[in-house]
Design an enzyme around this catalytic site. Structure first.
Site, PDB file in Angstrom:
ATOM      1  N   GLU A  82      10.980 -63.454  64.484  1.00 40.12           N
ATOM      2  CA  GLU A  82      12.374 -63.837  64.270  1.00 40.12           C
ATOM      3  C   GLU A  82      12.713 -65.076  65.078  1.00 40.12           C
ATOM      4  O   GLU A  82      12.482 -65.103  66.287  1.00 40.12           O
ATOM      5  CB  GLU A  82      13.308 -62.676  64.649  1.00 40.12           C
TER       6      GLU A  82
ATOM      7  N   HIS B 224      19.080 -60.587  60.580  1.00 34.37           N
ATOM      8  CA  HIS B 224      19.240 -59.547  61.604  1.00 34.37           C
ATOM      9  C   HIS B 224      20.724 -59.357  61.959  1.00 34.37           C
ATOM     10  O   HIS B 224      21.130 -59.477  63.122  1.00 34.37           O
ATOM     11  CB  HIS B 224      18.441 -59.890  62.855  1.00 34.37           C
TER      12      HIS B 224
END
Length: 264
Positions: free
Chosen positions: A216, A234
């Protein structure tokens, strides 16, 4: 004390520099960004707030299910292009479908309750003593293989560990229905992204919705751009309500820990 979110890694090297550290507060659900073993060895208390964002993540999960079932993202994009492709976007109802939950903690339980209200059958892969809340809405305990083979929607709510790393791999994706959808709002590394991309390309499953990724921000852009994938950055706990609850709760937990140690 030290309070962190998900991105900050509290490694042994960090702890080596924190000679007077008594408490680590993780504002959020998981603890995989903290070296728990090293913290325990040093007598450092670690607290987190798993309950605080559960409503927000559960609602996002249900939102993903509806979006996948009704092809909302594609229909929206088509309309913005000036098209009227009504028959192209025939979807399915959630009512009567089977939802498989891998994990039934704070978030999984809330997803189960909402899904039950939609008239879904709920299967749970979890230790029996941990699914009391799910059983209250008639969720049934199932083996992982049964869950994979019977679910129309498979939603992941397990914590990340060595045991759950790539839990959803090529072998297990092949067990799923070709009409099934995978949803991951837990931790990216629970799903083998290369295997998922292969599953989507070869039609082993119908689609996926992802809020978390192995790296990420994600680097596997072929997966992100795949036409059968809905993806968000997210944002499971990114609501005003959840962020306020996380902030208040982590301060309370840290204060409680310091008081129990006689530090305040």
């Amino acid at each position: 004390m030290l309070i962190v979110r998900s991105r900050t890694k509290v490694t042994k090297e960090v702890l080596d520099r924190a000679k007077r550290l008594k408490v680590i507060g993780r504002a959020g659900v998981g603890l995989d960004n903290i070296d728990i073993d090293e913290a325990e060895r040093r007598g450092i208390v670690v607290v987190n707030t798993p309950e605080a964002p559960s409503e927000s993540v559960a609602e996002l999960t249900i939102g993903f299910m509806i979006a996948l079932a009704r092809k909302l993202y594609d229909a929206n994009a088509s309309m913005k292009e000036g098209k009227w492709e009504k028959s192209r976007f025939r979807g399915v109802e959630l009512r009567g479908k089977t939802l498989g939950l891998i994990g039934c903690g704070n978030i999984g339980e809330k997803v189960a309750r909402i899904a039950a209200a939609f008239g879904m059958r709920v299967l749970v892969k979890e230790k029996s003593e941990d699914i009391k809340g799910c059983k209250e809405v008639n969720a049934k305990e199932a083996s992982l293989e049964e869950l994979l083979r019977e679910s129309d929607f498979l939603s992941i709510h397990a914590t990340y560990s060595d045991e759950t790393h790539h839990l959803i791999n090529e072998e297990r994706l092949r067990m799923m229905k070709p009409t099934a959808f995978l949803i991951n709002t837990a931790r990216g590394s629970i799903v083998d992204e290369k295997a998922l991309l292969k599953a989507l390309n070869e039609g082993w499953i119908a689609g996926a919705a992802l809020d978390v990724y192995e790296v990420e921000p994600p680097t596997n852009m072929e997966l992100i751009r795949h036409p059968k994938v809905i993806c968000t950055p997210h944002i499971g706990s990114e609501t005003r309500e959840a962020q306020k609850a996380v902030g208040v709760m982590i301060v309370q937990r840290v204060i409680e820990a310091l008081k129990s140690m006689g530090e305040i």
